[in-house]
Design an enzyme around this catalytic site. Structure first.
Site, PDB file in Angstrom:
ATOM      1  N   ASP A  25      -7.192   2.265  -3.135  1.00  0.00           N
ATOM      2  CA  ASP A  25      -5.952   2.045  -2.385  1.00  0.00           C
ATOM      3  C   ASP A  25      -5.713   3.162  -1.369  1.00  0.00           C
ATOM      4  O   ASP A  25      -6.141   4.303  -1.565  1.00  0.00           O
ATOM      5  CB  ASP A  25      -4.774   1.972  -3.377  1.00  0.00           C
ATOM      6  CG  ASP A  25      -3.539   1.340  -2.728  1.00  0.00           C
ATOM      7  OD1 ASP A  25      -3.687   0.657  -1.699  1.00  0.00           O
ATOM      8  OD2 ASP A  25      -2.432   1.551  -3.260  1.00  0.00           O
ATOM      9  N   TRP A  30      -4.115   5.772   5.330  1.00  0.00           N
ATOM     10  CA  TRP A  30      -5.076   6.724   5.897  1.00  0.00           C
ATOM     11  C   TRP A  30      -5.146   6.528   7.412  1.00  0.00           C
ATOM     12  O   TRP A  30      -5.115   7.494   8.184  1.00  0.00           O
ATOM     13  CB  TRP A  30      -6.459   6.501   5.266  1.00  0.00           C
ATOM     14  CG  TRP A  30      -7.523   7.433   5.761  1.00  0.00           C
ATOM     15  CD1 TRP A  30      -7.890   8.624   5.210  1.00  0.00           C
ATOM     16  CD2 TRP A  30      -8.365   7.247   6.924  1.00  0.00           C
ATOM     17  NE1 TRP A  30      -8.898   9.203   5.958  1.00  0.00           N
ATOM     18  CE2 TRP A  30      -9.199   8.383   7.008  1.00  0.00           C
ATOM     19  CE3 TRP A  30      -8.478   6.254   7.896  1.00  0.00           C
ATOM     20  CZ2 TRP A  30     -10.153   8.533   8.021  1.00  0.00           C
ATOM     21  CZ3 TRP A  30      -9.416   6.416   8.913  1.00  0.00           C
ATOM     22  CH2 TRP A  30     -10.241   7.546   8.963  1.00  0.00           C
ATOM     23  N   ARG A  38      -4.603  -0.277  10.924  1.00  0.00           N
ATOM     24  CA  ARG A  38      -4.935  -0.328   9.500  1.00  0.00           C
ATOM     25  C   ARG A  38      -6.400  -0.711   9.262  1.00  0.00           C
ATOM     26  O   ARG A  38      -7.041  -0.232   8.321  1.00  0.00           O
ATOM     27  CB  ARG A  38      -4.036  -1.342   8.785  1.00  0.00           C
ATOM     28  CG  ARG A  38      -2.587  -0.926   8.642  1.00  0.00           C
ATOM     29  CD  ARG A  38      -1.779  -2.049   7.997  1.00  0.00           C
ATOM     30  NE  ARG A  38      -2.328  -2.438   6.711  1.00  0.00           N
ATOM     31  CZ  ARG A  38      -2.071  -1.794   5.566  1.00  0.00           C
ATOM     32  NH1 ARG A  38      -1.267  -0.759   5.539  1.00  0.00           N
ATOM     33  NH2 ARG A  38      -2.635  -2.210   4.444  1.00  0.00           N
ATOM     34  N   HIS A  42      -9.821   0.312   6.668  1.00  0.00           N
ATOM     35  CA  HIS A  42     -10.696  -0.525   5.834  1.00  0.00           C
ATOM     36  C   HIS A  42     -12.162  -0.248   6.154  1.00  0.00           C
ATOM     37  O   HIS A  42     -13.005  -0.214   5.263  1.00  0.00           O
ATOM     38  CB  HIS A  42     -10.371  -2.006   6.031  1.00  0.00           C
ATOM     39  CG  HIS A  42      -8.979  -2.367   5.599  1.00  0.00           C
ATOM     40  ND1 HIS A  42      -8.453  -1.952   4.392  1.00  0.00           N
ATOM     41  CD2 HIS A  42      -7.995  -3.089   6.201  1.00  0.00           C
ATOM     42  CE1 HIS A  42      -7.210  -2.412   4.276  1.00  0.00           C
ATOM     43  NE2 HIS A  42      -6.901  -3.086   5.365  1.00  0.00           N
ATOM     44  N   SER A  71      -5.547 -11.172  -5.739  1.00  0.00           N
ATOM     45  CA  SER A  71      -5.056 -12.538  -5.505  1.00  0.00           C
ATOM     46  C   SER A  71      -3.733 -12.501  -4.741  1.00  0.00           C
ATOM     47  O   SER A  71      -3.321 -13.500  -4.153  1.00  0.00           O
ATOM     48  CB  SER A  71      -4.917 -13.299  -6.830  1.00  0.00           C
ATOM     49  OG  SER A  71      -4.377 -12.484  -7.844  1.00  0.00           O
ATOM     50  N   TRP A  74      -3.495 -12.097  -0.211  1.00  0.00           N
ATOM     51  CA  TRP A  74      -3.356 -13.183   0.770  1.00  0.00           C
ATOM     52  C   TRP A  74      -2.001 -13.121   1.446  1.00  0.00           C
ATOM     53  O   TRP A  74      -1.787 -13.735   2.492  1.00  0.00           O
ATOM     54  CB  TRP A  74      -3.514 -14.554   0.108  1.00  0.00           C
ATOM     55  CG  TRP A  74      -4.856 -14.809  -0.492  1.00  0.00           C
ATOM     56  CD1 TRP A  74      -5.150 -14.805  -1.829  1.00  0.00           C
ATOM     57  CD2 TRP A  74      -6.088 -15.098   0.182  1.00  0.00           C
ATOM     58  NE1 TRP A  74      -6.486 -15.076  -2.024  1.00  0.00           N
ATOM     59  CE2 TRP A  74      -7.090 -15.256  -0.801  1.00  0.00           C
ATOM     60  CE3 TRP A  74      -6.446 -15.236   1.533  1.00  0.00           C
ATOM     61  CZ2 TRP A  74      -8.413 -15.551  -0.491  1.00  0.00           C
ATOM     62  CZ3 TRP A  74      -7.771 -15.526   1.837  1.00  0.00           C
ATOM     63  CH2 TRP A  74      -8.732 -15.681   0.840  1.00  0.00           C
ATOM     64  N   LEU A 136     -27.435   0.370 -12.309  1.00  0.00           N
ATOM     65  CA  LEU A 136     -25.971   0.416 -12.195  1.00  0.00           C
ATOM     66  C   LEU A 136     -25.462  -1.008 -11.989  1.00  0.00           C
ATOM     67  O   LEU A 136     -25.954  -1.729 -11.121  1.00  0.00           O
ATOM     68  CB  LEU A 136     -25.552   1.296 -11.008  1.00  0.00           C
ATOM     69  CG  LEU A 136     -24.054   1.293 -10.657  1.00  0.00           C
ATOM     70  CD1 LEU A 136     -23.214   1.914 -11.769  1.00  0.00           C
ATOM     71  CD2 LEU A 136     -23.796   2.034  -9.350  1.00  0.00           C
ATOM     72  N   ARG A 193      -7.013   5.170  -9.697  1.00  0.00           N
ATOM     73  CA  ARG A 193      -6.340   4.553  -8.553  1.00  0.00           C
ATOM     74  C   ARG A 193      -6.077   5.638  -7.528  1.00  0.00           C
ATOM     75  O   ARG A 193      -5.410   6.631  -7.830  1.00  0.00           O
ATOM     76  CB  ARG A 193      -5.023   3.874  -8.938  1.00  0.00           C
ATOM     77  CG  ARG A 193      -4.372   3.216  -7.710  1.00  0.00           C
ATOM     78  CD  ARG A 193      -3.158   2.391  -8.025  1.00  0.00           C
ATOM     79  NE  ARG A 193      -2.726   1.689  -6.802  1.00  0.00           N
ATOM     80  CZ  ARG A 193      -2.213   0.477  -6.757  1.00  0.00           C
ATOM     81  NH1 ARG A 193      -2.052  -0.198  -7.870  1.00  0.00           N
ATOM     82  NH2 ARG A 193      -1.855  -0.075  -5.611  1.00  0.00           N
ATOM     83  N   ILE A 200      -0.888  -0.974 -11.949  1.00  0.00           N
ATOM     84  CA  ILE A 200      -2.148  -1.687 -12.195  1.00  0.00           C
ATOM     85  C   ILE A 200      -2.359  -2.813 -11.177  1.00  0.00           C
ATOM     86  O   ILE A 200      -3.489  -3.261 -10.963  1.00  0.00           O
ATOM     87  CB  ILE A 200      -2.157  -2.269 -13.649  1.00  0.00           C
ATOM     88  CG1 ILE A 200      -1.927  -1.147 -14.690  1.00  0.00           C
ATOM     89  CG2 ILE A 200      -3.424  -3.036 -13.964  1.00  0.00           C
ATOM     90  CD1 ILE A 200      -3.016  -0.108 -14.772  1.00  0.00           C
ATOM     91  N   GLU A 212      -8.492   5.126 -20.112  1.00  0.00           N
ATOM     92  CA  GLU A 212      -7.808   6.337 -19.620  1.00  0.00           C
ATOM     93  C   GLU A 212      -7.449   6.107 -18.153  1.00  0.00           C
ATOM     94  O   GLU A 212      -8.301   5.699 -17.358  1.00  0.00           O
ATOM     95  CB  GLU A 212      -8.737   7.555 -19.746  1.00  0.00           C
ATOM     96  CG  GLU A 212      -9.201   7.842 -21.159  1.00  0.00           C
ATOM     97  CD  GLU A 212      -8.056   8.136 -22.129  1.00  0.00           C
ATOM     98  OE1 GLU A 212      -7.037   8.689 -21.684  1.00  0.00           O
ATOM     99  OE2 GLU A 212      -8.190   7.797 -23.319  1.00  0.00           O
TER     100      GLU A 212
HETATM  101  C1  IPE Z   1      -4.364  -3.298  -4.987  1.00  0.00           C
HETATM  102  O1  IPE Z   1      -3.895  -2.654  -3.854  1.00  0.00           O
HETATM  103  C2  IPE Z   1      -5.480  -4.196  -4.643  1.00  0.00           C
HETATM  104  C3  IPE Z   1      -6.675  -3.582  -4.061  1.00  0.00           C
HETATM  105  C4  IPE Z   1      -6.941  -2.324  -3.903  1.00  0.00           C
HETATM  106  C5  IPE Z   1      -7.641  -4.537  -3.648  1.00  0.00           C
HETATM  107  P1  IPE Z   1      -2.563  -3.116  -3.097  1.00  0.00           P
HETATM  108  O2  IPE Z   1      -2.335  -2.115  -2.045  1.00  0.00           O
HETATM  109  O3  IPE Z   1      -2.691  -4.528  -2.694  1.00  0.00           O
HETATM  110  O4  IPE Z   1      -1.470  -3.004  -4.268  1.00  0.00           O
HETATM  111  P2  IPE Z   1       0.103  -3.002  -4.194  1.00  0.00           P
HETATM  112  O5  IPE Z   1       0.522  -4.233  -3.446  1.00  0.00           O
HETATM  113  O6  IPE Z   1       0.539  -1.760  -3.464  1.00  0.00           O
HETATM  114  O7  IPE Z   1       0.544  -3.000  -5.614  1.00  0.00           O
HETATM  115  C1  IPE Z   2      -6.539  -0.901  -0.133  1.00  0.00           C
HETATM  116  O1  IPE Z   2      -5.879  -0.232   0.868  1.00  0.00           O
HETATM  117  C2  IPE Z   2      -7.453  -1.975   0.381  1.00  0.00           C
HETATM  118  C3  IPE Z   2      -7.000  -3.344   0.118  1.00  0.00           C
HETATM  119  C4  IPE Z   2      -5.954  -3.708  -0.578  1.00  0.00           C
HETATM  120  C5  IPE Z   2      -7.819  -4.393   0.675  1.00  0.00           C
HETATM  121  P1  IPE Z   2      -4.503  -0.782   1.446  1.00  0.00           P
HETATM  122  O2  IPE Z   2      -4.799  -1.707   2.560  1.00  0.00           O
HETATM  123  O3  IPE Z   2      -3.666  -1.362   0.347  1.00  0.00           O
HETATM  124  O4  IPE Z   2      -3.866   0.538   1.995  1.00  0.00           O
HETATM  125  P2  IPE Z   2      -2.336   0.968   1.916  1.00  0.00           P
HETATM  126  O5  IPE Z   2      -1.927   0.905   0.471  1.00  0.00           O
HETATM  127  O6  IPE Z   2      -1.558   0.000   2.750  1.00  0.00           O
HETATM  128  O7  IPE Z   2      -2.317   2.342   2.456  1.00  0.00           O
HETATM  129 MG    MG Z   3      -2.247  -0.580  -0.877  1.00  0.00          MG
END
Ligand code: IPE
Ligand code: IPE
Ligand code: MG
Length: 254
Positions: A25, A30, A38, A42, A71, A74, A136, A193, A200, A212
């Protein structure tokens, strides 16, 4: 059998986690912090994946599971969703040769039926090409949700064993977990995370029962081998009691 259940039997202790599960995340933040779109975050996130796969391979991690798309993702703006899909396809196409050579076995878990047929085909091909590897086990969770997983397991179980519907007392954990999409792996020992949130987000809700949990404020594109080592050091210090007392553990070590 590798797919042990932490509630049925106590897993063997290990210095390095056998199974590491990561919510990658912070890509968006970043990029935003650097006045970049954004999507740039990625793209950088993919580089971090490469680093972490390699670092985990070297450190003897057997299973590495990465949450790439939930999920619920989207719900993001359509342009971001389609960029993520394109990036996923490109990365699969580009990385598969390297993964194959590194001895990595790739699996994708999640509701793949929502993906474009060309992406579904690419996923199948990538899985087949690396199916003979075992150094792996890399699993990418894509269009994955923990609740979806439990539900799909229940549906498959009932379809194959309709007798449970009339005799629900016969149903137990072992019967159900066979149908979860991570049934091939032991439960995660360590969960990481990045990005600062402590939740979660519907990741492996069933399997994280005794995992953990490690949270770091670092954004995913900044995560690398050094940070993995810090997490592993923290993991080594945990006393994994699985319901027992510290005294019981100490007695066992003697
Ligand atoms: C969780 O991240 C899913 C992935 C890293 C793929 P999100 O950024 O979507 O989670 P929330 O919405 O902040 O909980
Ligand atoms: C995680 O980074 C990647 C995906 C959920 C695909 P985010 O896109 O959620 O990044 P933030 O949380 O908005 O910084
Ligand atoms: Mg995020």
């Amino acid at each position: 059998m590798s797919a042990t259940s932490s509630t049925l039997a106590i897993p063997d202790a290990s210095e390095v986690p056998r199974h590491l599960a990561i919510i990658m995340d912070g890509n968006g933040r970043w990029a935003t912090a650097r006045f970049l779109p954004r999507t740039a975050g990625h793209v950088r996130g993919v580089r971090a994946v490469r680093r972490i796969v390699e670092a985990c391979g070297r450190r003897g991690v057997e299973y590495l599971t990465l949450f790439a798309f939930s999920s619920e993702n989207w719900r993001r703006p359509p342009e971001e969703v389609s960029l993520l899909m394109r990036l996923f396809m490109q990365t699969l196409e580009r990385e598969i040769v390297r993964l194959e050579a590194q001895g990595v076995r790739l699996r994708i878990v999640g509701d793949l039926s929502a993906f474009d047929p060309s992406l579904q085909r690419l996923i199948r091909e990538a899985e087949e090409r690396t199916a003979h590897n075992s150094s792996l086990n890399l699993t990418i969770a894509a269009n994955y949700g923990g609740r979806w997983d439990v539900l799909q397991a229940m549906r498959h179980l009932l379809a194959e064993h309709p007798e449970f519907a009339t005799n629900p007392e016969a149903l137990n954990e072992a019967a159900l977990t066979k149908y979860l999409s991570m049934a091939f792996a032991p439960e995660p020992d360590l969960f990481i995370r990045t990005g600062g949130e402590q939740r979660i987000s519907n990741f492996l809700i069933w399997q994280l029962a005794y995992t953990e949990l490690y949270f770091t404020g670092l954004y995913w594109p900044d995560f690398g081998a050094k940070e993995i080592d810090a997490a592993f050091r923290w993991y080594k210090e945990r006393e994994r009691r699985f319901g027992r007392t510290s005294a019981q553990l100490a007695a066992q070590e003697k």
